[in-house]
Scaffold this motif. Structure first.
Motif, mmCIF file in Angstrom:
data_model
loop_
_atom_site.group_PDB
_atom_site.id
_atom_site.type_symbol
_atom_site.label_atom_id
_atom_site.label_comp_id
_atom_site.label_asym_id
_atom_site.label_seq_id
_atom_site.Cartn_x
_atom_site.Cartn_y
_atom_site.Cartn_z
ATOM 1 N N PHE A 275 -27.737 25.051 -5.686
ATOM 2 C CA PHE A 275 -28.637 25.128 -4.331
ATOM 3 C C PHE A 275 -30.101 24.168 -4.479
ATOM 4 O O PHE A 275 -30.342 23.490 -3.715
ATOM 5 C CB PHE A 275 -28.741 26.521 -3.879
ATOM 6 N N ALA A 276 -30.815 24.904 -5.719
ATOM 7 C CA ALA A 276 -32.092 24.166 -5.718
ATOM 8 C C ALA A 276 -32.078 22.598 -5.773
ATOM 9 O O ALA A 276 -32.836 21.878 -5.441
ATOM 10 C CB ALA A 276 -32.797 24.726 -7.079
ATOM 11 N N PHE A 277 -30.931 21.965 -6.740
ATOM 12 C CA PHE A 277 -30.972 20.663 -6.744
ATOM 13 C C PHE A 277 -30.629 20.060 -5.567
ATOM 14 O O PHE A 277 -31.201 18.931 -5.229
ATOM 15 C CB PHE A 277 -29.875 20.225 -7.854
ATOM 16 N N VAL A 278 -29.632 20.499 -4.654
ATOM 17 C CA VAL A 278 -29.139 19.724 -3.556
ATOM 18 C C VAL A 278 -30.209 19.941 -2.439
ATOM 19 O O VAL A 278 -30.190 19.136 -1.518
ATOM 20 C CB VAL A 278 -27.563 20.429 -3.122
ATOM 21 N N ALA A 279 -30.987 21.101 -2.320
ATOM 22 C CA ALA A 279 -31.749 21.301 -1.192
ATOM 23 C C ALA A 279 -32.954 20.449 -1.271
ATOM 24 O O ALA A 279 -33.643 20.315 -0.481
ATOM 25 C CB ALA A 279 -31.980 22.875 -1.398
ATOM 26 N N ASP A 280 -33.027 19.894 -2.459
ATOM 27 C CA ASP A 280 -34.520 18.832 -2.534
ATOM 28 C C ASP A 280 -33.855 17.483 -2.345
ATOM 29 O O ASP A 280 -33.208 16.608 -3.314
ATOM 30 C CB ASP A 280 -35.093 19.075 -4.022
ATOM 31 N N PHE A 281 -34.037 16.753 -1.166
ATOM 32 C CA PHE A 281 -33.486 15.631 -0.820
ATOM 33 C C PHE A 281 -33.869 14.619 -1.936
ATOM 34 O O PHE A 281 -33.156 13.482 -1.982
ATOM 35 C CB PHE A 281 -33.696 15.449 0.546
ATOM 36 N N ARG A 282 -35.081 14.922 -2.501
ATOM 37 C CA ARG A 282 -35.510 13.690 -3.372
ATOM 38 C C ARG A 282 -34.694 13.522 -4.701
ATOM 39 O O ARG A 282 -34.792 12.572 -5.124
ATOM 40 C CB ARG A 282 -36.977 14.242 -3.867
#
Length: 145
Positions: free
Chosen positions: A17-24
């Motif tokens: 989640f943390a990775f995907v939620a950061d669109f950068r």
């Protein structure tokens, strides 16, 4: 066009989640995305990004906004400007290998020039195949992190 894709990832749901939620992070795994710039917001609801993509018709820029956000579970990115309007909703939950990532989305050929609009059935098949490949690259990236 609407679609639904899912993958299992051998990583904890919180990390996915943390990775995907950061669109950068998308230029690292989404082949059409060349660069993402943070425009405003703190990462949750209302956060905006400028997304520079390369499409078969050339380079395009969309402004994308987080339009739904449930910490650890779901994030939705909606293009609010630019060609090929899209909505990508990522849902993450514990899965048999660690996590299950589900992508539900819609994308339009609106804004594409001339012949590109006429090829939408072919483009749809290519897009779905490309998105599955992108999710595979995301899984590989998360599993080797």
């Amino acid at each position: 066009m609407t679609f639904r894709l899912d993958i299992d990832v051998t990583a904890p749901a919180a990390e996915v989640f943390a990775f995907v939620a950061d669109f950068r992070t998308t230029p690292r795994w989404y082949s059409a995305v060349q660069r993402v710039e943070h425009v405003r917001g703190s990462g949750g609801l209302g956060t905006q990004y400028s997304v520079h993509r390369t499409l078969p018709t050339g380079s395009v820029v969309n402004v994308v906004e987080v339009t739904s956000y449930v910490e650890g579970e779901e994030v939705t990115f909606t293009s609010i400007t630019g060609p090929t309007p899209f909505v990508y909703r990522y849902r993450i939950a514990p899965g048999p290998l660690g996590s299950r990532l589900v992508l539900e989305g819609s994308i339009s050929t609106e804004g594409l020039p001339g012949v590109a609009k006429l090829l939408s059935p072919v483009a749809e098949r290519l897009f779905k195949r490309g998105m599955q490949d992108n999710l595979g690259a995301l899984r590989d990236l998360l599993e080797t992190a």
